[in-house]
Design an enzyme around this catalytic site. Structure first.
Site, PDB file in Angstrom:
ATOM      1  N   ARG A  15     -56.845  -4.577 -24.138  1.00 52.48           N
ATOM      2  CA  ARG A  15     -57.342  -3.230 -23.838  1.00 52.48           C
ATOM      3  C   ARG A  15     -56.279  -2.307 -23.240  1.00 52.48           C
ATOM      4  NH1 ARG A  15     -62.395  -3.153 -20.497  1.00 52.48           N
ATOM      5  NH2 ARG A  15     -61.854  -5.226 -19.715  1.00 52.48           N
ATOM      6  N   THR A  81     -59.340 -20.445 -18.366  1.00 53.73           N
ATOM      7  CA  THR A  81     -58.602 -20.460 -17.095  1.00 53.73           C
ATOM      8  C   THR A  81     -58.278 -21.878 -16.605  1.00 53.73           C
ATOM      9  OG1 THR A  81     -60.764 -20.050 -16.073  1.00 53.73           O
ATOM     10  CG2 THR A  81     -59.277 -18.184 -16.223  1.00 53.73           C
TER      11      THR A  81
END
Ligand code: UD1
Ligand code: MG
Length: 452
Positions: A15, A81
């Site tokens: 983004r 993660t």
């Protein structure tokens, strides 16, 4: 006990709409990653591992430029993660102590918060940093019972009741390093995203009879950067804080909103900063200096009593001693100016030393670059450089020497000598008048012709 930092920085940051890896976008002149590393520095880590993926080469360079001791490991595929943290395992083989996981795109975690996190580790095996979210959105939720953390549930996997929880996961986790990797071994990817969630280690720890706790911090500290708009907002937040701190520390800012600080700017007490001053990285200004409007400083040191600007530019490698004066439209680069030296107008001083109380006249240029090499100019104490002198480096001007205005100085000038390096003036009596008469007659003739 020793501490290792594991900084996750492999994500693409789609983004941001950028060729630059997200964690290398700057706030206050330093990459987001460096802010995260600086935040972690409060824990005095003996080992730091950065997990890089997208733009790994550039991320590696930035991390090692910041601190050559940092280990960068690769996560070529971003599988979550927990998978990211697992990539740090080999780099931390044999390490005994705590591991703290930070995100490279989360620049503002405070020293107090990380200290509280480390403290909470004394009473819990795993500690997570949470925050009360104004809008919990898609954050992971902390499921708690009293001061115990039972598990973390990702938004996508949460029930309606769990989604109603406003205590959210920042992503920062602390645990004994060996315990952390052992818990990560047990993390699977059977969830809504098909990712290996670091957040799963909390539930897994509890299943093993370990304890988990949490500390909280203001939401602003956990602000992660995902878009240019968030980057701009983070810059604004940084600047607001830096200005407030400067004012608090006894710096006068006539128009605080127009002064732009770098992440590492240091300004002493009773220094005055006029409007529209920009600090790049690496600037220290002592107490009692005066930075006048529209000046741009980077990589330089300004001593007590010095006056810089208006409209001055100090580039990297500049050292101004006490009471130096740098005036309008003056650029200084890689130069040391001793006490009381003056460069007041329209000059370029690069790769030079300027002695005590030397006076550099308007329009002086150190011609430091021959197109291939840079050369040095040395100007002695109390020398007087006449206006519009070109100092063709390498060249030395002695103490209390003088150069005549308009000189091109190509040879060294001994102490106390006067150097004249320009054509001798000739005066032709009456010639100007005769020339004017001739030109005016010519013009009159042309105008007459045009009127006919
Ligand atoms: C994560 C947390 C969520 C938390 C939120 C806070 C998990 C599963 N979820 O969600 O509970 O509320 O952060 O912002 O941990 N990264 C890698 N490699 C990977 C995946 C991520 O390096 O494979 C890095 C990213 O670059 C980023 C950080 O880890 O810096 C977090 O990843 P992100 O995808 O933003 O996690 P969230 O889904 O936001
Ligand atoms: Mg995120």
């Amino acid at each position: 006990m020793e501490t290792a930092l594991i900084v996750l920085a492999a994500g693409q940051g789609t983004r941001m709409n950028s060729d630059l890896p997200k964690v290398l976008h700057p706030i206050a002149g330093a990459p987001l990653l460096v802010h995260a590393l600086d935040a972690g520095a409060v824990l005095d880590p003996t080992r730091t591992v950065v997990v890089a993926g997208h733009g790994a080469d550039a991320v590696t360079r930035a991390a090692q430029d910041h601190d050559a001791e940092i280990t960068v490991v690769r996560q070529d595929e971003q599988l979550g993660t927990a998978h990211a943290v697992a990539q740090a395992r080999d780099a931390l083989a044999g390490f005994t102590g705590d591991a703290i996981v930070l995100y490279g795109d989360t620049p503002f975690i405070s020293a107090d918060t990380l200290t509280a996190l480390a403290e909470a580790r004394r009473s819990h095996d795993v500690v997570v940093l949470g925050f009360q979210a104004a809008d919990p959105g898609r954050y992971g939720r902390l499921v708690t019972a009293g001061d115990t953390l039972e598990r973390i549930v990702e938004f996508k996997d949460a029930t309606e009741d769990e989604r109603a929880i406003t205590l959210c996961n920042s992503g920062v986790v602390a645990a004994d390093c060996a315990t952390l990797f052992s818990l990560i071994d047990a993390v699977g990817n059977d969830n809504a995203s098909g990712e290996y969630y670091l957040t799963d280690i909390v539930g897994l720890a509890r299943d093993r009879g370990l304890t988990a706790g949490f500390v909280t911090c203001p939401e602003a500290e956990t602000l992660g950067i995902n878009t240019r708009a968030e980057l701009a907002a983070a810059e604004a937040a940084f600047q607001a804080r830096a200005r407030a701190e400067a004012l608090e520390n006894g710096v006068t800012l006539a128009a605080p909103d127009t002064v732009h600080f770098a992440h590492d700017t240091v300004v002493g007490r009773d220094t005055v900063i006029e409007p529209n001053v920009v600090f790049g990285p690496g600037v220290t200004v002592e107490s009692g200096a005066h930075i006048r409007a529209f000046s741009h400083l980077e990589g330089c040191h300004v001593s007590r009593g010095a006056i810089v600007g208006p409209y001055a530019r100090l580039r990297p490698g500049v050292e101004l001693a006490e009471d130096v004066r740098i005036g309008n439209f003056v650029e200084i680069k890689n130069a040391t100016l001793d006490a009381g030296a003056k460069v007041n107008h329209l000059s370029y001083i690069g790769d030079a030393t300027v002695g005590e109380a030397a006076n550099i006249g308007a329009g002086t240029v150190t011609c430091n670059y021959d197109g291939v090499f840079k050369h040095r100019t040395e100007i002695g104490a109390r020398a007087f450089i006449g206006s519009d002198t070109m100092l063709v480096a390498p060249v030395k001007i002695g103490a209390e020497a003088m150069t005549a205005s308009g000189s091109v100085i190509t040879m060294d000038v001994p102490d106390g000598a006067l150097a004249v390096g320009r054509a001798r003036q000739e005066v032709k009596p009456g010639l100007a008048r005769r020339l004017f008469d001739k030109l005016r007659a010519q013009k009159a003739k042309q105008q007459q012709k045009a009127a006919e």
